[in-house]
Design a protein around this motif. Structure first.
Motif, PDB file in Angstrom:
ATOM      1  N   PHE A 166      70.279  49.137  44.557  1.00 40.20           N
ATOM      2  CA  PHE A 166      69.032  49.893  44.469  1.00 40.20           C
ATOM      3  C   PHE A 166      68.984  51.394  44.006  1.00 40.20           C
ATOM      4  O   PHE A 166      68.231  52.357  43.786  1.00 40.20           O
ATOM      5  N   LEU A 167      70.420  51.779  43.742  1.00 40.09           N
ATOM      6  CA  LEU A 167      70.708  53.347  43.427  1.00 40.09           C
ATOM      7  C   LEU A 167      69.912  53.752  42.292  1.00 40.09           C
ATOM      8  O   LEU A 167      69.390  54.897  42.235  1.00 40.09           O
ATOM      9  N   GLY A 168      69.693  52.993  40.886  1.00 41.62           N
ATOM     10  CA  GLY A 168      69.080  53.328  40.031  1.00 41.62           C
ATOM     11  C   GLY A 168      67.544  53.565  40.286  1.00 41.62           C
ATOM     12  O   GLY A 168      67.111  54.569  39.777  1.00 41.62           O
ATOM     13  N   TRP A 169      67.262  52.608  41.074  1.00 46.63           N
ATOM     14  CA  TRP A 169      65.537  52.877  41.488  1.00 46.63           C
ATOM     15  C   TRP A 169      65.250  53.779  42.546  1.00 46.63           C
ATOM     16  O   TRP A 169      64.190  54.567  42.563  1.00 46.63           O
ATOM     17  N   LEU A 170      66.301  54.259  43.196  1.00 47.84           N
ATOM     18  CA  LEU A 170      66.293  55.230  44.067  1.00 47.84           C
ATOM     19  C   LEU A 170      66.265  56.523  43.302  1.00 47.84           C
ATOM     20  O   LEU A 170      65.456  57.560  43.623  1.00 47.84           O
ATOM     21  N   ARG A 171      66.828  56.584  42.135  1.00 45.83           N
ATOM     22  CA  ARG A 171      66.944  58.089  41.421  1.00 45.83           C
ATOM     23  C   ARG A 171      65.520  58.029  40.594  1.00 45.83           C
ATOM     24  O   ARG A 171      64.934  59.112  40.447  1.00 45.83           O
ATOM     25  N   VAL A 172      65.125  56.936  40.261  1.00 45.77           N
ATOM     26  CA  VAL A 172      63.753  56.764  39.609  1.00 45.77           C
ATOM     27  C   VAL A 172      62.579  57.520  40.454  1.00 45.77           C
ATOM     28  O   VAL A 172      61.857  58.102  40.222  1.00 45.77           O
ATOM     29  N   SER A 173      62.778  57.004  41.799  1.00 48.52           N
ATOM     30  CA  SER A 173      61.790  57.241  42.819  1.00 48.52           C
ATOM     31  C   SER A 173      61.812  58.730  42.974  1.00 48.52           C
ATOM     32  O   SER A 173      60.846  59.373  43.118  1.00 48.52           O
ATOM     33  N   GLU A 174      62.924  59.264  43.167  1.00 47.20           N
ATOM     34  CA  GLU A 174      63.207  60.681  43.308  1.00 47.20           C
ATOM     35  C   GLU A 174      62.692  61.356  42.321  1.00 47.20           C
ATOM     36  O   GLU A 174      61.975  62.517  42.574  1.00 47.20           O
ATOM     37  N   LYS A 175      63.151  61.155  41.007  1.00 50.25           N
ATOM     38  CA  LYS A 175      62.669  61.917  39.748  1.00 50.25           C
ATOM     39  C   LYS A 175      61.120  61.902  39.634  1.00 50.25           C
ATOM     40  O   LYS A 175      60.530  62.765  39.435  1.00 50.25           O
ATOM     41  N   MET A 176      60.441  60.602  39.966  1.00 48.81           N
ATOM     42  CA  MET A 176      58.950  60.483  39.510  1.00 48.81           C
ATOM     43  C   MET A 176      58.318  61.217  40.821  1.00 48.81           C
ATOM     44  O   MET A 176      57.082  61.456  40.458  1.00 48.81           O
ATOM     45  N   ASN A 177      58.649  61.359  41.885  1.00 48.70           N
ATOM     46  CA  ASN A 177      57.867  61.905  43.258  1.00 48.70           C
ATOM     47  C   ASN A 177      58.209  63.330  43.311  1.00 48.70           C
ATOM     48  O   ASN A 177      57.687  63.813  44.357  1.00 48.70           O
ATOM     49  N   GLY A 178      59.396  63.800  42.692  1.00 44.00           N
ATOM     50  CA  GLY A 178      59.834  65.332  43.065  1.00 44.00           C
ATOM     51  C   GLY A 178      60.283  65.214  44.330  1.00 44.00           C
ATOM     52  O   GLY A 178      60.185  66.224  45.274  1.00 44.00           O
TER      53      GLY A 178
END
Length: 233
Positions: A166-178
């Motif tokens: 899930f680390l890839g999607w974790l980074r996506v969530s961090e990036k898209m939600n600031g």
């Protein structure tokens, strides 16, 4: 002895599919990767997983095995001559299964729900849940790793795969939600573990680039937004 035919039905963005690919890489098992198209299900998938009709599916000599964590067990038992994925000790094995179930049933729904949350309060609540989950997983990492690099000890194991996918999607969530969800100050063990996990030879070629995942996420959200509403009862 004839060489087995191994196929994986999946899609590159799926963390659950990544679990299977990492496990096969750990065991040095060659396989054919058959990618499903977004928004459609192949006949082979429907025939291979008629109950859930979803990826991943491992086809071993045309025999289907479904559900990512079940597939990990199968891979570990079938290719037992390679590095072990599950802990050898029964208690450690039970603990790993407990936390893998927690990740799928409790933690990941919080993470994936952030993008779908209604309003700032709803989003903030899910962000808090995801962070609280990391605090629990930090404690689990300290106990399971016993001072080594991975949950599995010196090398990647079952629980590493269960969370690391899930680390890839974790980074996506961090990036898209600031937001910062995996904080090195609050969870230093997990932060260091995440870096080592992504650099591992069994992982680095199947872990999607963050920007590529972000673009996929935008397409996915747009396709859901454009989908017709369900029929009224």
């Amino acid at each position: 002895m004839a060489k087995s035919e191994i196929k994986v039905l999946g899609g590159w963005p799926s963390p659950f599919v990544m679990r299977v690919r990492i496990a096969l890489n750990i065991k040095s098992v060659d396989y054919e990767f058959l990618q499903e198209k977004l928004g459609s299900k192949s006949q082979l998938l429907l025939e291979s997983n008629p109950v859930h009709k979803k990826i991943p599916v491992l086809l071993h000599d045309q025999r289907p095995i479904c559900e990512s964590l079940i597939i990990l067990h199968y891979i570990d038992e079938t290719w037992s001559s390679g590095p072990s994925i599950l802990p050898s000790d029964p208690y450690d094995r039970a603990i790993a299964r407990f936390w893998a179930a927690y990740i799928d049933d409790k933690w990941f729904p919080s993470l994936s729900g952030i993008a779908k949350a209604q309003g700032d309060e709803g989003k903030a609540a899910l962000i808090a849940q995801a962070r609280e989950g990391f605090l629990l997983l930090e404690e689990a990492f300290v106990k399971c790793s016993k001072g080594k690099d991975f949950f599995g000890g010196d090398r990647i194991g079952y629980l590493d795969i269960a969370l690391g996918c899930f680390l890839g999607w974790l980074r996506v969530s961090e990036k898209m939600n600031g937001v910062k969800l995996l904080d090195a100050d609050e969870t230093p063990g997990l932060a260091g573990w995440a870096d080592k996990f992504c650099l591992d030879d069994s992982v680095k070629d199947v872990m999607p680039e963050t920007d590529k995942l972000v673009e996929f996420a935008k397409i996915l959200f747009q396709s859901k937004a454009n989908a017709p509403p369900p029929p009224a009862n």
